[in-house]
Design an enzyme around this catalytic site. Sequence first.
Site, PDB file in Angstrom:
ATOM      1  N   ASP A  71      -1.907 -11.230   8.597  1.00  0.00           N
ATOM      2  CA  ASP A  71      -1.165 -12.427   8.085  1.00  0.00           C
ATOM      3  C   ASP A  71       0.295 -12.331   8.443  1.00  0.00           C
ATOM      4  O   ASP A  71       0.992 -13.210   8.617  1.00  0.00           O
ATOM      5  CB  ASP A  71      -1.586 -12.401   6.478  1.00  0.00           C
ATOM      6  CG  ASP A  71      -2.816 -12.603   6.253  1.00  0.00           C
ATOM      7  OD1 ASP A  71      -3.257 -13.912   5.908  1.00  0.00           O
ATOM      8  OD2 ASP A  71      -3.585 -11.723   6.308  1.00  0.00           O
ATOM      9  N   HIS A 108       4.667  -6.412  -4.551  1.00  0.00           N
ATOM     10  CA  HIS A 108       3.397  -6.587  -4.864  1.00  0.00           C
ATOM     11  C   HIS A 108       2.281  -5.221  -4.380  1.00  0.00           C
ATOM     12  O   HIS A 108       2.804  -4.394  -3.568  1.00  0.00           O
ATOM     13  CB  HIS A 108       2.850  -7.598  -3.836  1.00  0.00           C
ATOM     14  CG  HIS A 108       3.059  -7.605  -2.757  1.00  0.00           C
ATOM     15  ND1 HIS A 108       1.828  -7.601  -1.597  1.00  0.00           N
ATOM     16  CD2 HIS A 108       3.920  -7.500  -1.749  1.00  0.00           C
ATOM     17  CE1 HIS A 108       2.120  -7.428  -0.447  1.00  0.00           C
ATOM     18  NE2 HIS A 108       3.492  -7.593  -0.273  1.00  0.00           N
ATOM     19  N   TYR A 136       0.973  -1.209   0.040  1.00  0.00           N
ATOM     20  CA  TYR A 136      -0.079  -0.025   0.066  1.00  0.00           C
ATOM     21  C   TYR A 136       0.749   1.413  -0.052  1.00  0.00           C
ATOM     22  O   TYR A 136       0.314   2.411   0.294  1.00  0.00           O
ATOM     23  CB  TYR A 136      -1.058   0.008   1.273  1.00  0.00           C
ATOM     24  CG  TYR A 136      -2.116  -1.029   0.969  1.00  0.00           C
ATOM     25  CD1 TYR A 136      -2.783  -1.092   0.178  1.00  0.00           C
ATOM     26  CD2 TYR A 136      -1.986  -1.923   2.120  1.00  0.00           C
ATOM     27  CE1 TYR A 136      -3.860  -2.098  -0.082  1.00  0.00           C
ATOM     28  CE2 TYR A 136      -3.302  -2.924   2.111  1.00  0.00           C
ATOM     29  CZ  TYR A 136      -4.122  -3.004   0.939  1.00  0.00           C
ATOM     30  OH  TYR A 136      -4.826  -4.037   0.932  1.00  0.00           O
ATOM     31  N   TYR A 165     -11.412  -0.836   0.022  1.00  0.00           N
ATOM     32  CA  TYR A 165     -11.607  -0.537   1.474  1.00  0.00           C
ATOM     33  C   TYR A 165      -9.947   0.106   1.719  1.00  0.00           C
ATOM     34  O   TYR A 165     -10.098   0.660   2.705  1.00  0.00           O
ATOM     35  CB  TYR A 165     -11.594  -1.775   2.093  1.00  0.00           C
ATOM     36  CG  TYR A 165     -10.441  -2.541   2.884  1.00  0.00           C
ATOM     37  CD1 TYR A 165      -9.615  -3.428   1.837  1.00  0.00           C
ATOM     38  CD2 TYR A 165     -10.039  -2.133   4.024  1.00  0.00           C
ATOM     39  CE1 TYR A 165      -8.598  -3.636   2.448  1.00  0.00           C
ATOM     40  CE2 TYR A 165      -8.826  -2.888   4.573  1.00  0.00           C
ATOM     41  CZ  TYR A 165      -8.373  -3.604   3.912  1.00  0.00           C
ATOM     42  OH  TYR A 165      -7.118  -4.281   4.328  1.00  0.00           O
ATOM     43  N   ARG A 166      -9.133   0.108   0.925  1.00  0.00           N
ATOM     44  CA  ARG A 166      -7.744   0.832   1.140  1.00  0.00           C
ATOM     45  C   ARG A 166      -7.035   0.409  -0.123  1.00  0.00           C
ATOM     46  O   ARG A 166      -7.092  -0.131  -1.116  1.00  0.00           O
ATOM     47  CB  ARG A 166      -7.309  -0.456   2.116  1.00  0.00           C
ATOM     48  CG  ARG A 166      -5.730  -0.123   2.826  1.00  0.00           C
ATOM     49  CD  ARG A 166      -5.609  -1.021   3.874  1.00  0.00           C
ATOM     50  NE  ARG A 166      -4.572  -0.788   4.469  1.00  0.00           N
ATOM     51  CZ  ARG A 166      -3.897  -2.030   5.446  1.00  0.00           C
ATOM     52  NH1 ARG A 166      -4.552  -2.983   5.403  1.00  0.00           N
ATOM     53  NH2 ARG A 166      -2.710  -1.625   5.980  1.00  0.00           N
TER      54      ARG A 166
HETATM   55  C1  EUG Z   1      -4.540  -9.559   2.977  1.00  0.00           C
HETATM   56  C2  EUG Z   1      -5.739  -9.143   3.374  1.00  0.00           C
HETATM   57  C3  EUG Z   1      -6.285  -7.631   3.417  1.00  0.00           C
HETATM   58  C4  EUG Z   1      -5.125  -6.730   2.860  1.00  0.00           C
HETATM   59  C5  EUG Z   1      -3.920  -7.190   2.521  1.00  0.00           C
HETATM   60  C6  EUG Z   1      -3.820  -8.530   2.635  1.00  0.00           C
HETATM   61  C7  EUG Z   1      -4.451 -10.883   3.045  1.00  0.00           C
HETATM   62  C8  EUG Z   1      -3.378 -11.379   2.209  1.00  0.00           C
HETATM   63  C9  EUG Z   1      -8.397  -8.032   4.186  1.00  0.00           C
HETATM   64  O1  EUG Z   1      -7.106  -7.070   4.140  1.00  0.00           O
HETATM   65  O2  EUG Z   1      -5.569  -5.550   2.995  1.00  0.00           O
HETATM   66  C10 EUG Z   1      -3.223 -12.833   2.419  1.00  0.00           C
END
Ligand code: EUG
Length: 781
Positions: free
Chosen positions: A354, A597, A294, A678-679
């Site tokens: 995560d 990424h 992000y 959402y972001r």
């Molecule tokens: C993930 C989940 C997110 C996010 C970026 C990555 C999960 C990756 C629910 O939000 O903003 C496996």
Amino acid sequence: MATSYTAQGLMSNLYNATKFLFRCFEDLVDEVHGDPHESRLSMLIHCEYELVNTNCVNPVLSLLHEWVYTTEASIELTKAQPEYGDFLSFSTHGLSCPLMVSIRRTPNIRQAFINSVSEQRGAREKNPNSPKVPHIAPPLHLSRNWAWTMSTHQPPPPTLSEKYSGVPERLASIAQEAKDRLWSNKTLPESVPRRCNVRLPPGTSRDAFDKAIASLRCDIGAENVALNDQPLVDGWYLEHPNTHDAFHVVDQEDLVCSAVVYPASTAEVQVVVKWANLHAIPIYPISMGRNVGYGGSAPRVPGAVVVDLGKKMNRIVDIDPENASCVVEPGVSYFALYEEIQRRQLPLWIDTPDLGGGSVLGNAIDRGVGYTPMGDHFANHCGMEVVLPNGELLRTGMGALPGKDGVDNPTWQSFQPAYGPYSDGIFSQSNFGIVCQMGFWLMHETAHQSYMITFPRDEDFPDIVEVIRPLAQKRILGNIPQLRHVVQELNVTGLPKSHWYSGPSPIPREVVRKHAAQLPCGECSWVFYGTQYGDDAGINSQLDMIKSAFSKIKGSKFFLPKDLPVDHYIHSRALVCSGVPVLRELDWLNWKPNAAHLFFSPITPTRAEDAKIVHDINVRLHRKYGFDLFPTLCVAGREMHYIANIIYDRASNDEKRRAAGLMRELIAAAAKEGYGEYRTHILFADQVAGTYKWNNNALMRFNETIKDALDPNGILAPGRNGIWPKNYRGKGWQLIGSEVERAVGVTSTSDNVHTCYSTYLVSNIVLRLYASELLHEMSHP
Ligand code: EUG
């Protein structure tokens, strides 16, 4: 002196092979420097390849050809030591057997090289367009072994006891392996020389900037202000930069700060904010700078001063076992909070995303999610301390009511909204204040059971969503489960794409199917990871209901962790879903060399029709832009976060351009159907904010009204989340068209960094070898 280097395992491609060989050479040079009286110098390198076909020797030959070809110096060297024997021997033991490549630094191999190089030169003279390196074989197939054997080569990442942002000791060896895997797949140099010195804040002369920095140094100590004038180092997750976006989409040097400042307290944050207002210099606060995918720690406005809160503000201010809550500063990671709760032996859980290295506070104010029943991080916060853009200090919630005799209010971490408008929300995903402390609720530990369900057909997707909705709304599902496409079962092994498929295009569906059939998940299309909580009886009755609901989908299969191998991904999901922060998700980044990424993160209703529209947009556009589609859906009862992870090679401007183009078109296509993110990454914030435009942009006009009231000088994170202060509006700062794609590679000298680096690296090493050779001769006249 005989030095032998052995790489057991497999090299994925020419660049890994190059890098490994040159690393050996470099070591050797260092050894020679270390002992100039050593009488013999020979080098033996064994590389064991999995012999995919006999061509796989070509990368090694090619790199050696290139090595010789690109520098005159090494040709000269060939005459230096006529006394040695064999130079190069290849022995193959038949197909599918290890291939031994021995390279001795003796004259014959040099002669062989010279011969083949003169052949190449001859060919090139005849036809200038003939390729410099004639035979580059398709990437070699990689076995799991390779990833693990390189592991001793990188310096260890810092541990939590050494650095606030470090990794817990329990994960040190896993972190080391993750780092070595990433480096084994990296072709970019650690850094390149800077194009320009300090990137100044907009509208600020060097003179004015220097004066402002001198005054900041006076205010909070010279050692707490660093100019960003050194080469930029992307590093990796655990050793990440605070100077720029490590996962750069545009040029690495485009989104950079001018300086970094390290306040040690809320009072010092106020000092920095007042300084910014006085000098009209934009500041950009980061907690830990790990907003990966992000924008990381990069300021939206180049030349802004990054306020790195985490380095000196990383106290766990309080853990209250009775209230099951805590208060943290921005530099407290999930790792740090988890370890402290273990140290105190409290029967409490945290909730982690995560990856566990992020800031608890920073993730929550960016509205991140985790996977225990308390996975909505912002919803589970209670109370904030905020420095406003004019330097004033605010406590939200019950913190606004002074405690007796000046202590903190006893209800601050117990009741969220307090009295009057609930103000906390405006400090999430905004640029309205700097959150310096934040309270969080913790969960009581409980028994838990993770599980995996597989579904056979791609077309099962809408039906799976329909089954999840009532289960989630009735709270039969214990957490926010993840639904992943089966291609991610390949990805989470930590093996690169080249292990599975050697073509340049996205992996064809049938290739994924073939490999999945060999994996524990078996041949399937979607994989659901859930966790249930409570006592054994409760968990079992929930599992019965869940199995029965999913059995409507023909061919679904249910797995428990005990049914799956110890290195299967489910075991790390089980940890995350019970609040134990880990690093496993870093394995995404082995997919490509120099992988970076970007997340595309739309929200859709938990409903077949909507889910299908958003998924189809992703399928169509990922195909159009040539990227593998990696969807992870975090599914709740009424909405789902559809997260598509776009993985691109930072060394390829072409991939960067396509990744940016893909993001832009995804955002637009989703918005056209009524879906929004959402972001998002800072480079796409303007576009995403622009999609929330109902009633003539009423929401943005509202946000701008607040921004202008709180930040009249426009110093705090201009452009963050698409909110621009009035002194920036209408001046071309917004990125709403194809500016991002067009910016990629404009400033860089070569479109193909691989070639560039290879040449640079090659000549660098050859020069060093040359130097060692001279040293050798000098010590043995
Ligand atoms: C993930 C989940 C997110 C996010 C970026 C990555 C999960 C990756 C629910 O939000 O903003 C496996």
